[in-house]
Design a protein around this motif. Structure first.
Motif, short mmCIF file in Angstrom:
data_model
loop_
_atom_site.label_atom_id
_atom_site.label_comp_id
_atom_site.label_asym_id
_atom_site.label_seq_id
_atom_site.Cartn_x
_atom_site.Cartn_y
_atom_site.Cartn_z
N ASP A 10 15.50 -38.05 4.17
CA ASP A 10 15.63 -36.70 4.73
C ASP A 10 16.18 -35.71 3.70
OD1 ASP A 10 14.62 -37.70 7.08
OD2 ASP A 10 16.56 -37.78 8.11
N ARG A 23 13.38 -34.90 1.26
CA ARG A 23 12.44 -33.91 1.82
C ARG A 23 13.05 -32.52 1.81
NH1 ARG A 23 11.01 -38.21 5.09
NH2 ARG A 23 12.53 -37.67 6.69
N GLN A 29 12.77 -31.11 -1.59
CA GLN A 29 11.41 -30.69 -1.87
C GLN A 29 11.11 -29.34 -1.23
OE1 GLN A 29 9.09 -32.08 -4.00
NE2 GLN A 29 8.13 -30.11 -3.62
N ARG A 30 11.60 -29.12 -0.03
CA ARG A 30 11.40 -27.82 0.63
C ARG A 30 12.06 -26.70 -0.18
NH1 ARG A 30 12.56 -30.99 5.52
NH2 ARG A 30 10.57 -31.36 6.53
#
Length: 124
Positions: free
Chosen positions: A100, A103, A106-107
């Motif tokens: 999590d 991710r 990455q956002r």
């Protein structure tokens, strides 16, 4: 060079992926995992807003709310790492939080890329 959150996350992932030791070594493993969790949480706490454009600001505020939720989860997981008797459940939670946070990172990179693309007049 990777940012501090990515470095801390990689170190945590490496530790979680090794075979969990038994006995006294398990206590050492738990403490090391707890320290690495704290480093990831500290790195997340140091994130700042970077977006300048209206629609990116909206996306970024969503990502920053996600960061707050991740920090809450990391804070709750810290004591569990030290105390929970079911080490396999703890490892499962650790793997989920690692994925999590990855991710989330990455956002943030996507927002930074889109911000630069807007400034340079991307392909639209």
């Amino acid at each position: 060079m990777r940012d501090p959150v990515q470095q801390s996350l990689a170190a945590l992932a490496q530790l979680v992926d090794v075979r969990v030791p038994e006995g006294t070594a398990l206590g050492n493993w738990r403490w090391t995992v707890r320290q690495r969790l704290a480093a990831v949480r500290e790195g997340l706490a140091n994130e700042t807003a970077i977006a300048n454009d209206g629609w990116l600001v909206a996306r970024e505020s969503t990502v920053l709310r996600e960061r707050t939720a991740l920090m809450t989860r990391l804070g709750a997981l810290g004591p569990a790492v030290l105390q929970d008797a079911d080490i396999n459940r703890v490892r499962g939670e650790l793997k989920r939080i690692i994925a999590d946070v990855d991710r989330h990172q990455q956002r943030l990179r996507d927002i930074a890329y889109d911000d630069v693309e807007i400034e340079l007049g991307g392909s639209e």
